[in-house]
Design a protein around this motif. Structure first.
Motif, PDB file in Angstrom:
ATOM      1  N   LYS A   1       0.735  -1.147  -0.207  1.00 59.62           N
ATOM      2  CA  LYS A   1      -0.130  -0.134  -0.248  1.00 59.62           C
ATOM      3  C   LYS A   1       1.151   1.647  -0.289  1.00 59.62           C
ATOM      4  CE  LYS A   1      -3.208   2.693   2.844  1.00 59.62           C
ATOM      5  NZ  LYS A   1      -4.601   2.676   1.937  1.00 59.62           N
ATOM      6  N   VAL A   2       0.763   2.311  -0.740  1.00 58.51           N
ATOM      7  CA  VAL A   2       1.644   2.961  -1.060  1.00 58.51           C
ATOM      8  C   VAL A   2       0.779   4.633  -0.583  1.00 58.51           C
ATOM      9  CG1 VAL A   2       2.226   5.175  -2.340  1.00 58.51           C
ATOM     10  CG2 VAL A   2       2.330   2.266  -3.191  1.00 58.51           C
ATOM     11  N   GLY A   3       1.742   5.110   0.812  1.00 58.29           N
ATOM     12  CA  GLY A   3       0.454   6.040   1.598  1.00 58.29           C
ATOM     13  C   GLY A   3       1.683   6.842   1.014  1.00 58.29           C
ATOM     14  N   VAL A   4       2.741   7.674   0.379  1.00 57.60           N
ATOM     15  CA  VAL A   4       2.836   9.124  -0.187  1.00 57.60           C
ATOM     16  C   VAL A   4       3.949   8.822  -1.835  1.00 57.60           C
ATOM     17  CG1 VAL A   4       4.149  11.209   0.045  1.00 57.60           C
ATOM     18  CG2 VAL A   4       2.976  10.070   1.894  1.00 57.60           C
ATOM     19  N   SER A   5       3.141   9.602  -2.352  1.00 57.86           N
ATOM     20  CA  SER A   5       3.662   9.104  -3.699  1.00 57.86           C
ATOM     21  C   SER A   5       4.486   9.906  -4.451  1.00 57.86           C
ATOM     22  CB  SER A   5       3.016   8.090  -4.483  1.00 57.86           C
ATOM     23  OG  SER A   5       3.300   8.346  -6.087  1.00 57.86           O
ATOM     24  N   ASP A   6       5.400  10.216  -4.305  1.00 55.81           N
ATOM     25  CA  ASP A   6       6.914  11.474  -5.355  1.00 55.81           C
ATOM     26  C   ASP A   6       6.240  12.604  -4.287  1.00 55.81           C
ATOM     27  OD1 ASP A   6       8.245  11.915  -6.937  1.00 55.81           O
ATOM     28  OD2 ASP A   6       7.440  12.348  -8.465  1.00 55.81           O
ATOM     29  N   LEU A   7       5.716  13.175  -3.490  1.00 56.50           N
ATOM     30  CA  LEU A   7       5.303  14.137  -2.771  1.00 56.50           C
ATOM     31  C   LEU A   7       6.551  15.263  -3.100  1.00 56.50           C
ATOM     32  CD1 LEU A   7       2.646  14.569  -0.234  1.00 56.50           C
ATOM     33  CD2 LEU A   7       4.779  16.362  -0.213  1.00 56.50           C
ATOM     34  N   SER A   8       5.928  16.387  -3.096  1.00 54.96           N
ATOM     35  CA  SER A   8       7.725  17.873  -3.163  1.00 54.96           C
ATOM     36  C   SER A   8       6.849  18.745  -2.963  1.00 54.96           C
ATOM     37  CB  SER A   8       7.849  18.082  -4.261  1.00 54.96           C
ATOM     38  OG  SER A   8       8.909  16.380  -5.345  1.00 54.96           O
ATOM     39  N   LEU A   9       7.026  19.634  -1.575  1.00 55.40           N
ATOM     40  CA  LEU A   9       7.050  21.138  -1.179  1.00 55.40           C
ATOM     41  C   LEU A   9       7.547  21.667  -0.104  1.00 55.40           C
ATOM     42  CD1 LEU A   9       4.970  21.231   2.072  1.00 55.40           C
ATOM     43  CD2 LEU A   9       3.847  19.111   0.791  1.00 55.40           C
ATOM     44  N   GLU A  10       7.358  23.303  -0.445  1.00 55.06           N
ATOM     45  CA  GLU A  10       8.316  23.979   0.526  1.00 55.06           C
ATOM     46  C   GLU A  10       7.575  24.376   1.605  1.00 55.06           C
ATOM     47  OE1 GLU A  10      12.622  26.032   0.350  1.00 55.06           O
ATOM     48  OE2 GLU A  10      11.752  25.373  -1.902  1.00 55.06           O
ATOM     49  N   VAL A  11       8.130  24.558   2.885  1.00 55.08           N
ATOM     50  CA  VAL A  11       7.624  25.838   3.757  1.00 55.08           C
ATOM     51  C   VAL A  11       8.668  26.878   4.411  1.00 55.08           C
ATOM     52  CG1 VAL A  11       6.246  25.488   5.665  1.00 55.08           C
ATOM     53  CG2 VAL A  11       5.975  23.850   4.582  1.00 55.08           C
ATOM     54  N   LYS A  12       8.921  27.948   3.725  1.00 56.37           N
ATOM     55  CA  LYS A  12       9.665  28.386   3.939  1.00 56.37           C
ATOM     56  C   LYS A  12       9.824  29.132   5.260  1.00 56.37           C
ATOM     57  CE  LYS A  12      10.031  29.892  -1.131  1.00 56.37           C
ATOM     58  NZ  LYS A  12      10.155  30.446  -1.409  1.00 56.37           N
ATOM     59  N   PRO A  13      10.677  30.304   5.915  1.00 56.50           N
ATOM     60  CA  PRO A  13      10.841  30.466   6.920  1.00 56.50           C
ATOM     61  C   PRO A  13       9.000  31.710   6.851  1.00 56.50           C
ATOM     62  CG  PRO A  13      13.045  30.509   6.469  1.00 56.50           C
ATOM     63  CD  PRO A  13      12.253  30.426   5.308  1.00 56.50           C
ATOM     64  N   GLY A  14       8.752  31.460   8.444  1.00 57.49           N
ATOM     65  CA  GLY A  14       7.668  33.050   8.654  1.00 57.49           C
ATOM     66  C   GLY A  14       6.410  32.163   7.990  1.00 57.49           C
ATOM     67  N   GLU A  15       6.185  31.394   7.047  1.00 60.03           N
ATOM     68  CA  GLU A  15       5.337  30.841   6.757  1.00 60.03           C
ATOM     69  C   GLU A  15       4.718  29.632   7.361  1.00 60.03           C
ATOM     70  OE1 GLU A  15       5.994  30.450   1.411  1.00 60.03           O
ATOM     71  OE2 GLU A  15       6.449  28.705   3.367  1.00 60.03           O
ATOM     72  N   ILE A  16       2.911  30.081   7.334  1.00 61.73           N
ATOM     73  CA  ILE A  16       2.130  29.127   7.636  1.00 61.73           C
ATOM     74  C   ILE A  16       1.794  28.625   6.415  1.00 61.73           C
ATOM     75  CG2 ILE A  16      -0.311  28.655   9.067  1.00 61.73           C
ATOM     76  CD1 ILE A  16       0.319  30.794  11.119  1.00 61.73           C
ATOM     77  N   TYR A  17       1.309  27.018   6.920  1.00 61.73           N
ATOM     78  CA  TYR A  17       1.465  25.768   5.548  1.00 61.73           C
ATOM     79  C   TYR A  17       0.417  25.177   6.144  1.00 61.73           C
ATOM     80  CZ  TYR A  17       2.748  23.768   1.108  1.00 61.73           C
ATOM     81  OH  TYR A  17       3.081  23.706  -0.062  1.00 61.73           O
ATOM     82  N   GLY A  18      -0.705  24.775   5.246  1.00 61.21           N
ATOM     83  CA  GLY A  18      -2.288  24.086   5.246  1.00 61.21           C
ATOM     84  C   GLY A  18      -1.736  23.190   4.233  1.00 61.21           C
ATOM     85  N   PHE A  19      -2.009  21.723   4.812  1.00 62.69           N
ATOM     86  CA  PHE A  19      -1.796  20.829   4.481  1.00 62.69           C
ATOM     87  C   PHE A  19      -3.508  19.968   4.745  1.00 62.69           C
ATOM     88  CE2 PHE A  19       0.139  16.025   4.374  1.00 62.69           C
ATOM     89  CZ  PHE A  19       0.006  16.105   3.144  1.00 62.69           C
ATOM     90  N   ILE A  20      -4.311  20.101   3.658  1.00 60.45           N
ATOM     91  CA  ILE A  20      -5.584  19.094   4.230  1.00 60.45           C
ATOM     92  C   ILE A  20      -5.692  18.197   2.727  1.00 60.45           C
ATOM     93  CG2 ILE A  20      -6.478  21.352   4.434  1.00 60.45           C
ATOM     94  CD1 ILE A  20      -7.289  21.690   1.686  1.00 60.45           C
ATOM     95  N   GLY A  21      -6.670  17.368   3.048  1.00 62.20           N
ATOM     96  CA  GLY A  21      -7.060  15.981   2.007  1.00 62.20           C
ATOM     97  C   GLY A  21      -8.577  15.344   3.493  1.00 62.20           C
ATOM     98  N   HIS A  22      -9.200  14.550   3.049  1.00 57.50           N
ATOM     99  CA  HIS A  22      -9.496  13.344   2.931  1.00 57.50           C
ATOM    100  C   HIS A  22      -8.983  12.784   4.098  1.00 57.50           C
ATOM    101  CE1 HIS A  22     -13.201  14.288   0.351  1.00 57.50           C
ATOM    102  NE2 HIS A  22     -12.211  14.226  -0.710  1.00 57.50           N
ATOM    103  N   ASN A  23      -9.957  11.471   4.917  1.00 55.31           N
ATOM    104  CA  ASN A  23      -9.638  10.532   5.576  1.00 55.31           C
ATOM    105  C   ASN A  23      -8.251   9.632   4.619  1.00 55.31           C
ATOM    106  OD1 ASN A  23     -10.242  11.698   8.101  1.00 55.31           O
ATOM    107  ND2 ASN A  23     -12.299  10.770   8.252  1.00 55.31           N
TER     108      ASN A  23
END
Length: 238
Positions: free
Chosen positions: A15-37
């Motif tokens: 079972k693949v939990g996460v596939s080829d995911l890339s993202l960047e959170v920079k200093p000073g940022e509030i970064y939201g991560f959303i998705g279904h259960n």
């Protein structure tokens, strides 16, 4: 502050939990991560904080690899899981001092920080009570205070507002913004889209382990509401 490049996590059985995911959170940022259960939010978060090993990709916190130098990376981050497991036999104050000792927070600094956060979250008078006597909301407040104690450069939170009353949630959002105003960064998952829309500088939407949208709030939602965009994107991505 947080850089994820081509993260892939597969569980036993394939079972693949996460596939080829890339993202960047920079200093000073509030970064939201959303998705279904089951979309892969908690899997990603556990990989970030070093609780999940992963087969491919890299994760760095302020340039430090969570895989190659986990102790150094963890010394500058804090993590609040969706259901904090605390030491029920300790008092709230004993637990906070225990956490402060782990992160080498000086005695004078920790006293001032504990009193300030506890007063803001209205549990100062309960800190000498055993954690076993705390309600779920009080335990959540204690976990939040513990996370902010060493002023982490990166704070990772999984559904941080669950169990908080409206006043406490407002206070936590204020503390989050103040932390980021000092150059720190926050990455958190939430099902409360209204909170994400008002609070976050950037947002990422994940479905079936894959990133389907990311960017500034304006880039992702345009003139629509985040709820409308989220429902539309996740339906299209089926």
């Amino acid at each position: 502050m947080l850089k994820i490049e081509h993260l892939t996590k597969t569980y036993p059985g394939g079972k693949v939990g996460v596939s080829d995911l890339s993202l960047e959170v920079k200093p000073g940022e509030i970064y939201g991560f959303i998705g279904h259960n089951g979309a892969g939010k908690t899997t990603t978060i556990k990989a970030i904080v070093g609780l999940h090993k992963f087969e491919a990709g890299t994760i760095t916190i302020d340039g430090i690899s969570i895989s190659d130098d986990p102790v150094k990376a963890k010394s500058i981050l804090a993590y609040i899981p969706d259901n904090p497991e605390l030491y029920d036999n300790l008092s709230g104050m004993q637990y906070l001092n225990f956490v402060a000792d782990i992160f080498n927070v000086p005695k004078h600094d920790r006293k001032a920080r504990i009193e300030s956060y506890a007063e803001s979250l209205e549990i100062l008078g309960a800190l000498n009570n055993q954690i076993a006597s705390y309600s779920h909301g009080m335990k959540q407040k204690l976990a939040i205070i513990a996370a902010f104690l060493h002023h982490p450069k990166l704070l990772v939170m999984d559904e941080p507002f669950v169990g908080l009353d409206p006043k406490a949630a407002f206070t936590v959002k204020k503390i989050m913004r103040e932390s980021c105003d000092h150059g720190n960064a926050i990455f958190f998952s939430t099902h409360v889209l209204e909170v994400a829309e008002k609070l976050c500088d950037k947002i990422a939407i994940i479905k079936d382990g894959r990133l389907v949208a990311s960017g500034t709030m304006e880039e992702v939602k345009g003139n629509a509401s985040l709820e409308e965009v989220f429902l539309g994107i996740t339906e299209e991505a089926k």
